[in-house]
Design a protein around this motif. Structure first.
Motif, PDB file in Angstrom:
ATOM      1  N   ASN A   1       0.813  -1.225   0.000  1.00  0.00           N
ATOM      2  CA  ASN A   1       0.000   0.000   0.000  1.00  0.00           C
ATOM      3  C   ASN A   1       0.847   1.277   0.000  1.00  0.00           C
ATOM      4  N   GLN A   2       2.142   1.138  -0.280  1.00  0.00           N
ATOM      5  CA  GLN A   2       2.988   2.316  -0.443  1.00  0.00           C
ATOM      6  C   GLN A   2       2.580   3.026  -1.724  1.00  0.00           C
ATOM      7  N   ARG A   3       2.455   4.357  -1.661  1.00  0.00           N
ATOM      8  CA  ARG A   3       2.027   5.080  -2.851  1.00  0.00           C
ATOM      9  C   ARG A   3       2.707   6.432  -2.960  1.00  0.00           C
ATOM     10  N   LEU A   4       2.774   6.908  -4.203  1.00  0.00           N
ATOM     11  CA  LEU A   4       3.231   8.267  -4.493  1.00  0.00           C
ATOM     12  C   LEU A   4       2.037   9.066  -4.982  1.00  0.00           C
ATOM     13  N   LYS A   5       1.964  10.299  -4.536  1.00  0.00           N
ATOM     14  CA  LYS A   5       0.857  11.177  -4.888  1.00  0.00           C
ATOM     15  C   LYS A   5       0.729  11.329  -6.398  1.00  0.00           C
ATOM     16  N   ALA A   6      -0.509  11.378  -6.890  1.00  0.00           N
ATOM     17  CA  ALA A   6      -0.777  11.566  -8.320  1.00  0.00           C
ATOM     18  C   ALA A   6      -0.542  13.026  -8.680  1.00  0.00           C
ATOM     19  N   GLU A   7       0.703  13.340  -9.087  1.00  0.00           N
ATOM     20  CA  GLU A   7       1.057  14.717  -9.408  1.00  0.00           C
ATOM     21  C   GLU A   7       1.868  14.830 -10.701  1.00  0.00           C
ATOM     22  N   TYR A   8       1.964  13.723 -11.449  1.00  0.00           N
ATOM     23  CA  TYR A   8       2.813  13.714 -12.646  1.00  0.00           C
ATOM     24  C   TYR A   8       1.962  13.685 -13.911  1.00  0.00           C
ATOM     25  N   ASP A   9       2.448  14.352 -14.943  1.00  0.00           N
ATOM     26  CA  ASP A   9       1.735  14.362 -16.222  1.00  0.00           C
ATOM     27  C   ASP A   9       1.775  12.992 -16.886  1.00  0.00           C
ATOM     28  N   ASP A  10       2.826  12.242 -16.608  1.00  0.00           N
ATOM     29  CA  ASP A  10       2.938  10.875 -17.114  1.00  0.00           C
ATOM     30  C   ASP A  10       3.878  10.116 -16.184  1.00  0.00           C
ATOM     31  N   LEU A  11       3.644   8.823 -16.048  1.00  0.00           N
ATOM     32  CA  LEU A  11       4.460   8.011 -15.155  1.00  0.00           C
ATOM     33  C   LEU A  11       4.549   6.607 -15.745  1.00  0.00           C
ATOM     34  N   GLN A  12       5.795   6.115 -15.854  1.00  0.00           N
ATOM     35  CA  GLN A  12       6.026   4.775 -16.398  1.00  0.00           C
ATOM     36  C   GLN A  12       6.868   3.964 -15.423  1.00  0.00           C
ATOM     37  N   ILE A  13       6.508   2.688 -15.300  1.00  0.00           N
ATOM     38  CA  ILE A  13       7.289   1.770 -14.464  1.00  0.00           C
ATOM     39  C   ILE A  13       8.314   1.063 -15.338  1.00  0.00           C
ATOM     40  N   GLN A  14       9.586   1.106 -14.923  1.00  0.00           N
ATOM     41  CA  GLN A  14      10.660   0.422 -15.624  1.00  0.00           C
ATOM     42  C   GLN A  14      11.361  -0.515 -14.642  1.00  0.00           C
TER      43      GLN A  14
ATOM     44  N   LEU B   1      17.421  11.342 -10.779  1.00  0.00           N
ATOM     45  CA  LEU B   1      17.813  12.317 -11.797  1.00  0.00           C
ATOM     46  C   LEU B   1      16.737  13.382 -11.836  1.00  0.00           C
ATOM     47  N   PRO B   2      17.083  14.657 -11.754  1.00  0.00           N
ATOM     48  CA  PRO B   2      16.099  15.730 -11.596  1.00  0.00           C
ATOM     49  C   PRO B   2      15.257  15.961 -12.857  1.00  0.00           C
ATOM     50  N   PHE B   3      14.190  16.761 -12.710  1.00  0.00           N
ATOM     51  CA  PHE B   3      13.315  17.115 -13.829  1.00  0.00           C
ATOM     52  C   PHE B   3      14.018  18.126 -14.732  1.00  0.00           C
ATOM     53  N   ASP B   4      15.035  17.615 -15.435  1.00  0.00           N
ATOM     54  CA  ASP B   4      15.822  18.484 -16.301  1.00  0.00           C
ATOM     55  C   ASP B   4      16.180  17.772 -17.596  1.00  0.00           C
ATOM     56  N   MET B   5      15.621  16.569 -17.791  1.00  0.00           N
ATOM     57  CA  MET B   5      15.988  15.736 -18.925  1.00  0.00           C
ATOM     58  C   MET B   5      14.916  15.799 -20.005  1.00  0.00           C
ATOM     59  N   MET B   6      15.365  15.664 -21.248  1.00  0.00           N
ATOM     60  CA  MET B   6      14.418  15.606 -22.358  1.00  0.00           C
ATOM     61  C   MET B   6      13.851  14.192 -22.507  1.00  0.00           C
ATOM     62  N   ASP B   7      14.689  13.192 -22.231  1.00  0.00           N
ATOM     63  CA  ASP B   7      14.235  11.815 -22.381  1.00  0.00           C
ATOM     64  C   ASP B   7      15.081  10.896 -21.510  1.00  0.00           C
ATOM     65  N   LEU B   8      14.481   9.769 -21.103  1.00  0.00           N
ATOM     66  CA  LEU B   8      15.141   8.770 -20.277  1.00  0.00           C
ATOM     67  C   LEU B   8      14.727   7.383 -20.729  1.00  0.00           C
ATOM     68  N   SER B   9      15.646   6.439 -20.648  1.00  0.00           N
ATOM     69  CA  SER B   9      15.295   5.037 -20.860  1.00  0.00           C
ATOM     70  C   SER B   9      16.105   4.197 -19.894  1.00  0.00           C
ATOM     71  N   VAL B  10      15.489   3.164 -19.351  1.00  0.00           N
ATOM     72  CA  VAL B  10      16.121   2.324 -18.344  1.00  0.00           C
ATOM     73  C   VAL B  10      16.603   1.034 -18.990  1.00  0.00           C
ATOM     74  N   LYS B  11      17.909   0.751 -18.844  1.00  0.00           N
ATOM     75  CA  LYS B  11      18.490  -0.513 -19.263  1.00  0.00           C
ATOM     76  C   LYS B  11      18.665  -1.379 -18.015  1.00  0.00           C
ATOM     77  N   GLN B  12      19.379  -2.503 -18.148  1.00  0.00           N
ATOM     78  CA  GLN B  12      19.515  -3.389 -17.001  1.00  0.00           C
ATOM     79  C   GLN B  12      20.463  -2.861 -15.930  1.00  0.00           C
ATOM     80  N   SER B  13      21.509  -2.144 -16.331  1.00  0.00           N
ATOM     81  CA  SER B  13      22.506  -1.688 -15.358  1.00  0.00           C
ATOM     82  C   SER B  13      22.570  -0.179 -15.221  1.00  0.00           C
ATOM     83  N   PHE B  14      21.872   0.531 -16.084  1.00  0.00           N
ATOM     84  CA  PHE B  14      21.977   1.991 -16.078  1.00  0.00           C
ATOM     85  C   PHE B  14      20.749   2.610 -16.727  1.00  0.00           C
ATOM     86  N   ALA B  15      20.603   3.912 -16.513  1.00  0.00           N
ATOM     87  CA  ALA B  15      19.585   4.701 -17.214  1.00  0.00           C
ATOM     88  C   ALA B  15      20.290   5.589 -18.220  1.00  0.00           C
ATOM     89  N   GLU B  16      19.757   5.632 -19.415  1.00  0.00           N
ATOM     90  CA  GLU B  16      20.330   6.483 -20.462  1.00  0.00           C
ATOM     91  C   GLU B  16      19.607   7.814 -20.464  1.00  0.00           C
TER      92      GLU B  16
END
Length: 373
Positions: free
Chosen positions: A251-264, A291-306
């Protein structure tokens, strides 16, 4: 007592030697090697260098004045820089290692075959990798087989060596047809444990819920659930056109405050890619901003985020929690994927500033392995 101390001392030396870490380091146009902290160990003087082999003696192929040779991890010359080309018999990319044997091409086109620093054959006409990761060699118009560690499997006396079939049930043997001047016969060759299981199959978790299942989950938890993963435990919910995260088990939750949210997900953890005001951030499932709200795009790999910003790439490495700022371009490799290499648990990426030929390594420890001009 003295013998015991001597054995312990030799054991410590062996451990220290085995743990030595050398990473290609670039100074201007020349290459050498540095340790994991970026301290130069082998002075940059080569036109190009390769990673050191991990099996057997630690050796590396280097190039100087358009000729290739081999050095050890102390910089000692093992093979002089006289060869037109040197390559490992088999690049075991899946395991991040190179075989301890290699061939060296001379100016006349003939090949010398080495196992570490020992020459095991010379004046070979052709070398080719065949089924079972065996090495087919041709010399004086006769054929033989070696394994990728340089061990002779079949002597170079045959007119034909042809693959027939594999034992698909046990995956322990492979069949070849061999013909000499005297006879033709069928033989079974035993595969190594490594070659028997050369295919890696990705584990597949439970499928994501369909529309009806999402409605049932939403009704049960009195939330508008839009997506769930990992057996419906990690979910995204929606409130007033904003998105939040909930773990239905805790039942842990984060407040609904994001324009979009994806689970990786990676092999170890779950992460969230969040968007707000056309900016992207990386969060863990507790809501901590990685990583702060300063990125144009993000993708999650197995060992790192691009990371991508202003058409430049950077990286966030999960294990070390180190960030490489998005100010580089990435060198593309096989199937246009970025190069990824590993040296003693340090993940290495090939990056460049402007010219793709002028690339260098950055590590998951946050070190950029090049001199700052």
């Amino acid at each position: 007592m003295k013998n015991s101390l001597l054995i312990f001392f030799l054991f410590c030396i062996q451990i220290t030697w085995a743990q030595k870490t050398l990473i290609p380091y670039k100074n201007g146009k020349l290459w050498g090697y540095a340790n994991e902290t970026g301290h130069i160990i082998i002075t940059p003087k080569y036109d190009s260098v390769a990673l050191f082999s991990k099996e057997g003696k630690s050796l590396a192929i280097v190039s100087e004045n358009k000729k290739m040779g081999v050095i050890d991890e102390n910089g000692k010359e093992i093979l002089p820089n006289i060869y037109k080309k040197i390559e490992h018999l088999e690049e075991r990319r899946m395991y991040g290692t190179k075989s301890k044997s290699f061939f060296a091409e001379k100016e006349n086109g003939m090949l010398d075959l080495y196992s570490e620093d020992r020459k095991i054959n010379s004046d070979i006409q052709k070398i080719k990798t065949v089924a079972g990761n065996f090495i087919l060699v041709q010399k004086n118009n006769k054929l033989g087989l070696y394994d990728d560690d340089g061990k002779e499997i079949l002597p170079i006396v045959y007119n034909q060596i042809d693959y027939v079939k594999s034992d698909n049930y046990s995956r322990e043997t492979i069949q070849y047809r061999i013909s000499s001047d005297q006879e033709t016969q069928y033989i079974f060759l035993k595969l190594t444990e490594r070659d028997r299981y050369s295919n890696i199959y990705n584990s597949v978790g439970p499928p994501p819920p369909n529309g009806n299942e999402l409605q049932e989950i939403s009704k049960k938890h009195q939330l508008e659930i839009t997506k769930c993963v990992d057996g419906n435990s990690h979910c995204i919910y929606k409130t007033k056109n904003k998105f939040g995260y909930i773990n239905l088990e805790t039942n842990q939750r984060l407040k609904a405050e994001y324009d979009d949210l994806q689970i990786q997900s990676t092999f170890k953890n779950f992460y969230l890619i969040a968007k707000k005001d056309n900016k992207t951030a990386l969060l863990d499932v507790s809501g901590a901003i990685l990583l702060p709200f300063d990125m144009m795009d993000l993708s999650v790999k197995q060992s790192f985020a691009e990371i991508e910003k202003d058409n430049k790439k950077g990286f966030y490495f999960f294990d070390s929690k180190k960030t490489i700022s998005p100010k580089y371009n990435a060198v593309k490799g096989y199937l246009y994927e970025d190069y990824i290499e590993v040296v003693n648990d340090i993940l290495l990426k090939r990056l460049y500033d402007k010219d793709s030929k002028d690339w260098f390594y950055v590590g998951s420890n946050g070190i950029v392995y090049k001199s700052i001009n």
